[in-house]
Design a protein around this motif. Sequence first.
Motif, short mmCIF file in Angstrom:
data_model
loop_
_atom_site.label_atom_id
_atom_site.label_comp_id
_atom_site.label_asym_id
_atom_site.label_seq_id
_atom_site.Cartn_x
_atom_site.Cartn_y
_atom_site.Cartn_z
N ARG A 53 0.87 -1.15 0.14
CA ARG A 53 -0.09 0.00 -0.08
C ARG A 53 0.90 0.99 0.02
NH1 ARG A 53 -1.35 3.14 4.07
NH2 ARG A 53 -0.69 1.63 5.49
N SER A 56 3.22 1.69 -3.29
CA SER A 56 2.50 1.66 -4.57
C SER A 56 1.93 3.23 -4.38
CB SER A 56 1.62 0.59 -4.71
OG SER A 56 0.42 0.67 -3.61
N GLN A 57 1.48 3.84 -3.43
CA GLN A 57 0.81 4.98 -3.13
C GLN A 57 2.15 6.19 -3.48
OE1 GLN A 57 -0.95 5.72 0.55
NE2 GLN A 57 -2.60 4.35 0.31
N MET A 113 -0.85 -2.38 -10.29
CA MET A 113 -0.78 -1.21 -9.57
C MET A 113 -1.40 -0.01 -10.91
SD MET A 113 2.71 -1.38 -7.61
CE MET A 113 3.78 -2.49 -8.66
N GLN A 116 -4.76 -0.01 -10.71
CA GLN A 116 -5.40 0.88 -9.44
C GLN A 116 -5.43 2.13 -9.36
OE1 GLN A 116 -3.02 -1.20 -6.46
NE2 GLN A 116 -4.35 -2.85 -6.02
N ALA A 122 -6.58 3.71 -6.15
CA ALA A 122 -5.32 3.77 -5.63
C ALA A 122 -5.23 5.30 -5.09
CB ALA A 122 -4.06 3.44 -6.20
#
Lengths: 344, 95
Positions: A53, A56-57, A113, A116, A122
């Motif tokens: 989390r 990737s953010q 990803m 997302q 995301a």
Amino acid sequence: MYTQGLDTHGKEPLPTAAEGEARAARFQGRIDAEEKIEPKDWMPEAYRQTLIRQISQHAHSEIVGMLPEGNWITRAPTLKRKAVLIAKVQDEGGHGMYLYSAAETLGIPRAQMLVQLLSGAAKYSSIFNYPTLTWADIGAIGWLVDGAAIMNQIPLCRCSYGPYARAMVRICKEESFHQRQGFEIMLTLSQGSHAQRAMAQDALNRWWWPSLMMFGPSDADSMHTGQSMRWKIKRFSNDELRQRFIDVTVPQAHFLGLTIPDDELHWDEATQHYRAGPIDWSEFYAVLKGNGPCNRERLEARRRAHEAGRWVREAAAAHAQRSQRAAPPVAGVAGVAGAAGAAA
Amino acid sequence: MTEADWPLFEVFIRSRSGLEHKHVGSLHAADARMAIEHARDVYTRRQEGVSMWVVRSADIIASDPEEADSLFEPARDKVYRHPTFYAIPDEVKNL
């Protein structure tokens, strides 16, 4: 090599509760001893998910972060500023690539990803949903936004997860140029005409509070801080880092002769800290939920770029397939492999 | 629709001649040539290297961390492999 070990997970028998507890205790022991965790090592599922989390953010933020600054590449005031801005925006793209790679070592495919991000599922840093209205905004972003990012990222160089820590070392080295070029833009403007000084002040007025929000919710409201600190993913709380940023940035604003847009800001002799006024958290949560000034525009720009590049990806894949059929790669490999053996 | 990822490559860079290639990270590319071009852009924007290797990640065989003990533990009690294991009188020179 990182992703390779991950495919053994499916084959392994699930640990019994007792085995799982012993493993978790051993894992925490390694963390407490400041050992780094590497991709193929056993790790609790929650540790893995937390890192996926967060990393990737972080990667999404770098990629979306290219947009507000890219907006000024064609209008940079001099050729020098233009070359610098292109280099900076390219760096941000590179940072996104390092971070996506680090996240992939945890077992999430790059394509997932990307989906997302493009679907809006995301999150990325709230700061990139603000517009860059004037050239001074490019200065303010380098100085404040990259400054806040550095404050946040330096402790991440010591994060317990090896690939993330290594990516952050590389990123922090490069960020320093970003912050200094931003401050230099602000310095030039603040020593310029009345209109240029006003432009610098206006940029500071608009970027100050969003920059403070970059450190995330106050400690009392932060969902993830406690566990992340135990796992040494995080080393300092949001409020600690925010305070440090305020303490180093206020004197820099004084040097520029600019005014921080906070009537309550004052030096506290007793604690030797600047004390800022309250942050408007309703704005932060609104931006995070998708209602900032540029949320829709940013995602649309990413989707458009992804669609526009589709034919290039397809052509490259077709070319790779065709050349593989034409010449299977055998010859010449022995020399390189021999060299690799000698190096090892 | 989710597109499949291009293959993953690991990137190794020789920072200057005389030094060994060192692993720096990974990237996706359609083929080896594109991997070299991407590696140039992603990992050498500041003259970090004079030579690069890229290799498909799937082609690397790695040891299993769970077997680290059985692989590396046998070397632990063989201190006689180090020169400091041997006591030599001070007056003996050039040893």
